[in-house]
Design an enzyme around this catalytic site. Structure first.
Site, mmCIF file in Angstrom:
data_model
loop_
_atom_site.group_PDB
_atom_site.id
_atom_site.type_symbol
_atom_site.label_atom_id
_atom_site.label_comp_id
_atom_site.label_asym_id
_atom_site.label_seq_id
_atom_site.Cartn_x
_atom_site.Cartn_y
_atom_site.Cartn_z
ATOM 1 C CG HIS A 161 -1.613 -1.262 1.500
ATOM 2 N ND1 HIS A 161 -2.817 -1.606 0.927
ATOM 3 C CD2 HIS A 161 -1.238 -2.326 2.247
ATOM 4 C CE1 HIS A 161 -3.168 -2.822 1.343
ATOM 5 N NE2 HIS A 161 -2.213 -3.287 2.141
ATOM 6 C CB SER A 282 12.412 22.653 -15.747
ATOM 7 O OG SER A 282 11.623 23.825 -15.832
ATOM 8 C CE LYS A 288 10.910 20.210 -11.949
ATOM 9 N NZ LYS A 288 10.072 19.309 -11.235
ATOM 10 C CD GLU A 295 8.157 12.261 -15.351
ATOM 11 O OE1 GLU A 295 8.192 12.621 -14.187
ATOM 12 O OE2 GLU A 295 8.261 13.054 -16.307
#
Ligand code: ARG
Length: 465
Positions: A161, A282, A288, A295
């Site tokens: 979980h 970024s 970043k 992804e």
């Protein structure tokens, strides 16, 4: 004989030129030219067979083979000119053959149809691509084995979980991914076996009246046998669906890995870093460094699932035998294969750049009461029923949370308030090292087991099954 109005191999019965839109709408050459190499291989095997059984002369077969080989060379160096007017890869090559070697080239298509021809081409293509995907999986497995070896005893929280559950070793976690890929490899090998049967000889749908020798063609093309029903052979695309389904499972696995890498690299987790060369930045936020590779892999999973759905839907309402619908199998199949290969390649490159923030992982494992089960097991070993032990430890955890302490920070005195069977030896089971080392059985997380599992994995990579 009057000249047909169309310069297409099927032009004979037509009285009007093909509408320009129809030409564009029906063409597949823009993408099926990828099959050219397999189309020529299949044609050469077919022509050898025609000569063997005496349907064409040996000399004619040699001329045709020669012509096909020089077309293959032209294609290889990018000098072949593909024509939309000639619809697909098959008619482009056949027409080029005739213009290269003259009338004898017109004998190539004896006893076959584009229907069994394309079915053969795709199987040959898929067979090679399966081998390439398996090879890429092997590379990912090797990369995982290397990283797992390096971190066979690095402790991290294991989750259920997404809540800290029990400590595990990082090596063990990585080997869970390897298990998934081993199943993927087996699925591809299995699918390859079923796929490796020759449909050529089925002709348009009913077989052919020539005395063909299908076994001979199968042998030349390294198929394990020939298909048993001509109607099924020209229409069947199960093999493509099976492959795309195996590819979808690979993507599902890669997507799960990706999800974890993304979470682990977040500032909130801070478990790992991925090498700069495998991340991007970024355009607005200078600080970043983003895990775009995982992804994108996660994102690309969607398109491969889409490819699988497209193929299943393509087939669902087709009556026997061949229908032009089947031409729509290629772009989705190619897309699934290309995508999976690229994603595996990404993983091969990225995995070795993963670095562990060991202390952070250790601390996360230490702070989540992850050894509570070990404490319950300790009580059980003194004779307490497991349910009672579970309840006692639940109360201990509740107390520890109130005191803002980890389990092994409680004193013996504090622990004994909850159970009088607890002794000084309890502290060895409350350590993370003790917890993982105790799970020392096949499939367990103990470093000793992880090392044995890595050996087994290395062997399986070497043997290829
Ligand atoms: N381009 C077609 C395909 O990909 C080849 C077979 C065409 N056959 C036919 N009878 N129109 O399926």
């Amino acid at each position: 004989m009057s000249k047909p109005i169309l310069s297409k191999p099927w032009g004979g019965r037509f009285t009007a030129p093909t509408n320009e839109f129809v030409e564009q709408f029906t063409q597949s050459v823009s993408y099926d030219q990828r099959l050219a190499h397999y189309d020529i291989m299949g044609s050469i095997a077919h022509v050898r067979m025609l000569a063997k059984v005496g349907v064409i002369a040996e000399k004619e077969s040699l001329q045709i083979i020669d012509g096909l080989q020089s077309i293959a060379d032209e294609i290889n160096v990018g000098q072949f000119s593909w024509s939309t007017e000639l619809e697909d890869v098959h008619m482009n090559i056949e027409t080029a053959l005739v213009s290269k070697i003259g009338d004898v080239g017109k004998k190539l298509h004896t006893g076959r149809s584009r229907n069994d021809q394309v079915a053969t081409d795709i199987r040959l293509y898929c067979r090679d691509e399966i081998d390439a995907v398996i090879e890429a999986i092997q590379f990912v497995l090797s990369a995982l084995a290397t990283l797992a070896e390096e971190h066979a005893d690095a402790i991290m929280p294991g989750f259920t979980h997404l809540q800290s559950a029990q400590p595990v070793t990082f090596g063990h976690h990585l080997l869970a991914w390897a298990e998934m890929l081993l199943r993927d490899r087996a699925r591809l090998q299995d699918c390859r076996k079923r796929m490796n049967i020759l449909p050529l000889g089925s002709a348009a749908l009913a077989g052919t009246s020539y005395p063909i020798d299908r076994e001979f063609v199968a042998e030349q093309l390294e198929f394990d046998g020939v298909t048993s029903n001509s109607l099924d052979s020209v229409s069947d695309r199960d093999f493509a669906i099976e492959l795309t389904s195996a590819l979808s499972l690979i993507m599902m696995h890669l997507s799960r890995f990706s999800e974890e890498l993304i979470i682990w690299m977040s500032q909130a987790s801070g478990f790992i870093d991925i090498g700069d060369a495998w991340c991007t930045g970024s355009s607005i936020m200078p600080q970043k460094k983003n895990p775009d590779i995982p992804e994108l892999v996660r994102g690309k999973t969607a398109r491969v699932y889409g490819d699988l759905m497209a193929l299943l839907t393509l087939m669902k309402a087709q009556p026997l035998a061949y229908n032009r619908d089947n031409q729509e199998d290629k772009e989705t199949l190619f897309d699934a294969i290309d995508t999976v290969k690229a994603c595996l390649q990404a993983y091969v490159g990225m995995i070795p750049t993963i670095t562990l923030k060991k202390e952070r992982l250790y601390q996360a494992a230490a702070s989540g009461y992850a050894t509570a089960t070990d404490l319950a097991d300790y009580l059980v070993k003194t004779g307490l029923p497991f349910r009672d032990a579970h309840e006692a430890v639940g109360k201990i955890v509740q107390y520890a949370i109130q005191q803002d302490k980890a389990l092994d920070e409680l004193s013996l005195d504090e622990l004994q308030r909850f159970s009088n069977v607890i002794n000084n030896d309890v502290f060895s089971v409350l350590t993370l090292e003790g917890s993982v080392a105790a799970r020392n059985h096949i499939g367990g997380t103990a470093p000793e087991q992880v090392k044995a599992a890595i050996q087994k994995l290395q062997k399986s990579i070497k043997e290829g099954f």
